[in-house]
Write an enzyme that holds these catalytic residues in place. Structure first.
Site, PDB file in Angstrom:
ATOM      1  CB  THR A 388      -2.005  -2.841   1.771  1.00  0.00           C
ATOM      2  OG1 THR A 388      -2.947  -3.844   2.105  1.00  0.00           O
ATOM      3  CG2 THR A 388      -2.600  -1.476   1.970  1.00  0.00           C
ATOM      4  CB  THR A 406      -5.457  -3.003   0.382  1.00  0.00           C
ATOM      5  OG1 THR A 406      -4.922  -4.308   0.492  1.00  0.00           O
ATOM      6  CG2 THR A 406      -6.858  -2.990   0.970  1.00  0.00           C
ATOM      7  CG  ASN A 408      -6.948  -8.671   2.538  1.00  0.00           C
ATOM      8  OD1 ASN A 408      -6.129  -8.160   3.296  1.00  0.00           O
ATOM      9  ND2 ASN A 408      -7.743  -9.618   2.925  1.00  0.00           N
ATOM     10  CG  ASP A 430      -9.173  -7.320   6.014  1.00  0.00           C
ATOM     11  OD1 ASP A 430      -8.327  -8.145   6.392  1.00  0.00           O
ATOM     12  OD2 ASP A 430      -8.878  -6.287   5.375  1.00  0.00           O
ATOM     13  CB  SER A 459      -9.456  -1.545   7.255  1.00  0.00           C
ATOM     14  OG  SER A 459      -8.197  -1.233   6.726  1.00  0.00           O
ATOM     15  CB  SER A 460      -4.871  -2.924  10.072  1.00  0.00           C
ATOM     16  OG  SER A 460      -5.444  -3.989  10.764  1.00  0.00           O
ATOM     17  N   GLY A 481      -0.956  -5.470   6.593  1.00  0.00           N
ATOM     18  CA  GLY A 481      -2.017  -6.142   7.346  1.00  0.00           C
ATOM     19  C   GLY A 481      -2.033  -5.662   8.787  1.00  0.00           C
TER      20      GLY A 481
HETATM   21  O1  DON Z   1      -7.423  -3.439   5.413  1.00  0.00           O
HETATM   22  C1  DON Z   1      -6.607  -4.174   5.958  1.00  0.00           C
HETATM   23  O2  DON Z   1      -6.282  -4.064   7.123  1.00  0.00           O
HETATM   24  C2  DON Z   1      -5.930  -5.261   5.142  1.00  0.00           C
HETATM   25  N1  DON Z   1      -6.779  -5.640   4.056  1.00  0.00           N
HETATM   26  C3  DON Z   1      -4.604  -4.781   4.681  1.00  0.00           C
HETATM   27  C4  DON Z   1      -3.828  -5.845   3.924  1.00  0.00           C
HETATM   28  C5  DON Z   1      -2.396  -5.571   3.824  1.00  0.00           C
HETATM   29  O3  DON Z   1      -1.887  -4.587   4.273  1.00  0.00           O
HETATM   30  C6  DON Z   1      -1.584  -6.638   3.171  1.00  0.00           C
HETATM   31  N2  DON Z   1      -0.242  -6.166   3.002  1.00  0.00           N
HETATM   32  N3  DON Z   1       0.765  -6.600   3.310  1.00  0.00           N
END
Ligand code: DON
Length: 576
Positions: A388, A406, A408, A430, A459-460, A481
């Site tokens: 992301t 992102t 993802n 997710d 989402s985070s 993530g």
């Molecule tokens: O929306 C979310 O929480 C995830 N799709 C974020 C993914 C992410 O941050 C991957 N990065 N390292």
């Protein structure tokens, strides 16, 4: 495994409450502001009127150029977003989604949700086989992994409402980067090799993964993507959702067994949402509401941190780490049970953030670790009824734009829209493919986050802005993530509660707990072995891992100077 680079030759041993705590590198003195009309980029960029921070120097420069042309932070965000889609295909995107949290020059906040949605043909058990087992990789690689992209609609919606310069000017840097190329860094190359085989087997042509592989210093030109961006610059979001790009995307779906249709694209809408607010430690914290879980979890942890007087403990000492971890477990247990798309499930937001509820969550907190197996979500009553990327921009008018976006995973689903030159997300992962079965981030979920047509996956991503006495103090966000929320939590604590300079806070080692699995992840090699031994003795399981997050942030000093800070963990750059 990439280590956080040492910035100066000395290491500081922080003496914590229960002994020596962390090994971390610290910059002895920060550079003063050079006098220049050139665009300055670096990891630490002080500025008196405007600053941009993003994952790549090229994108940061694109944003600064727009600010210098008289554009505002929203205009600059358009330029940064599309530039990242070209020179940071790991996460920069037009085939993904994200969240905007902005503080406007009048001090009011807006939040825009341009998260992907599940296609109309999706079903709750689409990632399970006939024996109801989750099928490995189906939600992470290839056409079924993609949600309907939201980025183009979101960024152009933001531009329509708050931008001031025309789109063709804002997209020019991105188009130039796509035509003339960007230069691969060592980190880009390393990240590409991890997915090279997937990219090769799933696509007939990938501009940034030519046959024979890549080397640092190679120039990557993306003619298909340049044409797609030119069409968007000329015809706006309709082109992406209804024009030639939409045709190419749907053809790609049909060729690869995907289910996104023209109607899915036509029906996609970003949603303006009410940001979440909470007061703690004398600051006002503002963050993203559902379908992000970030805002709720972050604000819960900050309020509980105040209740357990976290500020009285030595920063990063073992007692501090333990207390933070116990708060994280509680917030992530609630996340798994209660949170999902508010259009589909009732999320008891106010209750989850109320003092009474949070005090109840702490009833079983006695200072000793509580195993995750015996810790569950709280009882909130419903009211009736590692890719992301984050970028932040402050302009001279007083606007602050803070966006996390992102695909993802790094390079999303690894599937490119043939002829249009962009990658599609794998955001469907997710969702909770099956209650209790962890996704790629080890996160478990339940009914609230089950797949359903048109639904946004939880989402985070946690774009967050902090203010003190009505003045903006910090804008922050990160990829990572499941670790996004705890990284933002740590930066808020470091800067606002412990008064550390932003630069040091961003480079400090990070740790993370997400309730399940019941372990503390720590950045490998950056915590003192004695600290880890003490935590293990307390009953914690320690899991060393690769660097956590890549934080981009801006802070404001009491003297009104802004400090743009980019994470040393990546190629990220601040600029002015
Ligand atoms: O929306 C979310 O929480 C995830 N799709 C974020 C993914 C992410 O941050 C991957 N990065 N390292």
């Amino acid at each position: 495994m990439r280590q956080i680079p040492l910035i100066s030759s000395f290491r500081i041993f922080l003496a914590g409450f229960a002994g020596i705590t962390v090994l971390f590198s610290c910059k002895s003195s920060l550079p003063s502001e050079p006098v220049s009309h050139e665009i300055i980029t670096g990891k630490y960029v002080p500025a008196d009127s405007q600053v941009v921070v993003s994952a790549r120097a090229e994108a940061t420069r694109a944003g600064v150029m727009i600010l210098r042309k008289g554009g505002n932070a929203f205009d600059a965000a358009v330029a940064v977003h599309f530039a990242l889609a070209v020179c940071y295909p790991q996460a920069g995107n037009i085939g993904g989604g994200g969240f905007l949290l902005a503080r406007k020059s009048d001090g009011t906040y807006v939040a825009l949700d341009f998260r992907e949605t599940a296609p109309a043909a999706s079903t709750e058990n689409m990632f399970r086989d006939e024996r109801d087992q989750v099928i490995p990789k189906l939600s992470t690689l290839g056409a079924l992994a993609s949600g309907v992209p939201g980025s183009v609609a979101g960024i152009l919606e933001m531009h329509e409402k708050y931008g001031s310069l025309p789109l063709d000017i804002l997209l020019q840097s991105a188009i130039d980067l796509a035509i003339h190329g960007y230069v691969l860094t060592a980190l880009d190359t390393m990240e590409l090799y991890k997915v090279g085989r997937e990219l090769q087997t799933r696509n007939s042509y990938v501009a940034f993964w030519p046959s024979g592989g890549v080397l640092p210093g190679d120039t990557i030109r993306q003619p298909d993507l340049a044409r797609t961006l030119q069409r968007i610059a000329q015809y706006g979001k309709k082109e992406f959702y209804e024009g030639l790009t939409a045709d190419l995307l749907v053809q790609c779906m049909q060729r690869h067994g995907g289910i996104i249709t023209r109607e899915d694209l036509q029906n996609y809408r970003p949603v303006w949402r009410e940001p979440l607010f909470a007061d703690a430690f004398g600051y006002r914290f503002v963050s993203m509401p559902p379908p992000s879980s970030g805002g709720i979890a972050l604000l819960q942890m900050l309020k509980m941190a105040e209740m357990v007087r976290l500020d009285t403990l030595p920063h990063l000492g073992t007692a501090y780490i333990s207390r933070v971890v116990e708060l994280e477990k509680r917030a992530y247990a609630d996340r798994a049970f209660y949170l999902g798309d508010p259009a589909f499930v009732q999320v008891p937001v106010q209750e989850l953030l109320s003092d009474v509820y949070l005090a109840q969550r702490l009833v079983n907190y006695t200072g000793v670790p509580l195993p995750s197996a015996v810790l569950s979500h709280g009882k909130a009553s419903f009211p009736e009824s590692e890719q992301t990327t984050h970028y932040c921009i402050a302009d001279r008018f007083g606007n602050v734009v803070n966006i996390t976006t992102t695909l993802n995973s790094p390079y999303g689903s690894c599937l490119l829209v043939n002829g249009a030159g962009f990658l599609l997300n794998n955001e469907m992962d997710d969702f909770s493919a099956k209650p209790g079965v962890p996704n790629q981030f080890g996160l478990v979920g339940n009914k609230a986050n089950a797949v359903a047509p048109g639904k946004r996956m939880l989402s985070s991503m946690t774009p967050t802005i902090v203010e003190k006495d009505g003045k903006v103090s910090l804008a922050v966000g990160t990829p990572g993530g499941a670790t996004i929320i705890t990284s933002v939590f740590q930066i808020c604590l470091d800067v606002e509660v412990f008064g550390l300079p932003l630069y040091e806070s961003v480079q400090l080692p990070r740790f993370h707990h997400q309730w399940l699995p019941d372990k503390i992840w720590v950045e490998d090699g950056h915590f003192h072995p004695d600290t880890l031994a003490i935590l293990e003795k307390m009953g914690y399981t320690i899991q060393p891992r690769s660097p956590i997050g890549r934080v981009e942030a801006i802070s404001w000093t009491s003297g009104g100077i802004m400090e743009g800070v980019a994470d040393e963990r990546g190629d990220d750059a601040a600029g002015r």
